[in-house]
Write a protein that holds these residues in place. Structure first.
Motif, PDB file in Angstrom:
ATOM      1  N   ASN A   1      88.262   7.088  34.366  1.00  0.00           N
ATOM      2  CA  ASN A   1      87.865   5.674  35.232  1.00  0.00           C
ATOM      3  C   ASN A   1      88.747   5.584  36.237  1.00  0.00           C
ATOM      4  O   ASN A   1      89.953   5.909  36.298  1.00  0.00           O
ATOM      5  N   VAL A   2      88.449   4.514  37.394  1.00  0.00           N
ATOM      6  CA  VAL A   2      89.151   4.296  38.152  1.00  0.00           C
ATOM      7  C   VAL A   2      90.244   3.185  37.827  1.00  0.00           C
ATOM      8  O   VAL A   2      89.931   2.089  37.054  1.00  0.00           O
TER       9      VAL A   2
ATOM     10  N   VAL B   1      92.889   6.267  44.815  1.00  0.00           N
ATOM     11  CA  VAL B   1      91.425   6.463  45.531  1.00  0.00           C
ATOM     12  C   VAL B   1      90.645   6.858  44.667  1.00  0.00           C
ATOM     13  O   VAL B   1      90.735   8.194  44.013  1.00  0.00           O
ATOM     14  N   ASP B   2      89.553   6.013  44.272  1.00  0.00           N
ATOM     15  CA  ASP B   2      88.719   6.474  43.342  1.00  0.00           C
ATOM     16  C   ASP B   2      89.390   6.726  41.827  1.00  0.00           C
ATOM     17  O   ASP B   2      90.191   5.753  41.478  1.00  0.00           O
ATOM     18  N   ARG B   3      89.228   7.895  41.432  1.00  0.00           N
ATOM     19  CA  ARG B   3      89.791   8.086  40.093  1.00  0.00           C
ATOM     20  C   ARG B   3      91.151   8.978  39.988  1.00  0.00           C
ATOM     21  O   ARG B   3      91.498   9.403  39.200  1.00  0.00           O
ATOM     22  N   THR B   4      91.852   8.960  41.004  1.00  0.00           N
ATOM     23  CA  THR B   4      92.835  10.001  41.518  1.00  0.00           C
ATOM     24  C   THR B   4      94.012   9.127  41.906  1.00  0.00           C
ATOM     25  O   THR B   4      93.872   8.354  42.627  1.00  0.00           O
TER      26      THR B   4
ATOM     27  N   SER C   1      91.097   0.729  33.589  1.00  0.00           N
ATOM     28  CA  SER C   1      90.023  -0.282  33.989  1.00  0.00           C
ATOM     29  C   SER C   1      89.628  -1.301  33.201  1.00  0.00           C
ATOM     30  O   SER C   1      89.036  -2.302  33.321  1.00  0.00           O
TER      31      SER C   1
ATOM     32  N   SER D   1      94.455  12.727  37.754  1.00  0.00           N
ATOM     33  CA  SER D   1      92.923  12.448  37.674  1.00  0.00           C
ATOM     34  C   SER D   1      92.860  11.622  36.441  1.00  0.00           C
ATOM     35  O   SER D   1      93.131  12.024  35.343  1.00  0.00           O
TER      36      SER D   1
END
Length: 206
Positions: free
Chosen positions: A76-77, A103-106, A129, A73
């Motif tokens: 940020n993405v 996926v997203d921040r993971t 990012s 995790s």
């Protein structure tokens, strides 16, 4: 007027002479504070990259069974371009399988089946990012590997497949009508006709 032009300039007073070092010192302090502010601003911009906020398994954790995948995790993405995660066992073999899924921040990394128990070192590298690469290393211990996944896979037994009579393709050349006999008779008739015509022609010539 002539007296004013010929009059020598006034000498600076002792008070104004004492103020000059103070002004110079204030100017130097302002310049130093300005330079320090610029350095702090540049340092704050440089430290604005994404950070790793957590891992599953956690760093230094001891899990009972090696999971089928690892999760990282971030604050940020991250970008999916150039993402790499290596999961090395004690012998240095990499058990990561397939690309990193973000996926997203993971960021998720799947593991191959059959991994042994023991200590694992995870080396990761992603693009944050703000388009800057970040990387790191963490480790964990698995008391049991993922060999159970291989034991649960059994060899499938052969299954007898019965063909549907409606889907059976008829054999070429096979029919209820005896076409081969008809062709043989036709050939015999043609041969007999040719022989009879030849015999009549010979009789006429004689």
């Amino acid at each position: 007027m002539v007296d004013l032009l010929l009059r020598p300039p006034r000498a600076s007073s002792p008070a104004s002479a004492r103020r000059r070092p103070v002004r110079v010192l204030l100017s130097c302090c302002c310049a130093m504070f300005l330079a320090l502010a610029m350095l702090l601003g540049a340092g704050g911009a440089a430290s604005a990259h994404d950070e790793l906020t957590g891992t599953d398994p956690a760093d230094g954790a001891a899990v009972e069974v090696l999971p089928p995948s690892l999760e990282l995790s971030f604050s940020n993405v991250p970008s999916g371009i150039g993402a790499q995660i290596q999961v090395l066992d004690e012998s240095g073999e990499d058990w990561a399988e397939g690309p990193v899924e973000i996926v997203d921040r993971t960021a998720t990394q799947s593991l191959r089946a059959g991994a042994p128990a023991g200590d694992y070192t995870v080396s990761w590298r992603v693009v944050s990012s703000d388009s800057h690469p970040i990387e790191g290393v963490f480790s964990f211990t698995a008391q049991q590997g993922s060999t159970a996944a291989l034991d649960s896979i059994s060899t499938p037994e052969p299954v007898d497949v019965q063909e549907d009579p409606a889907e059976v393709t008829p054999t070429a050349g096979v029919s209820d009508f005896p076409w081969s006999i008809v062709l043989m008779i036709a050939a015999l008739v043609v041969i007999v006709g040719v022989l009879a015509f030849s015999a009549r022609r010979r009789l006429r010539n004689r």
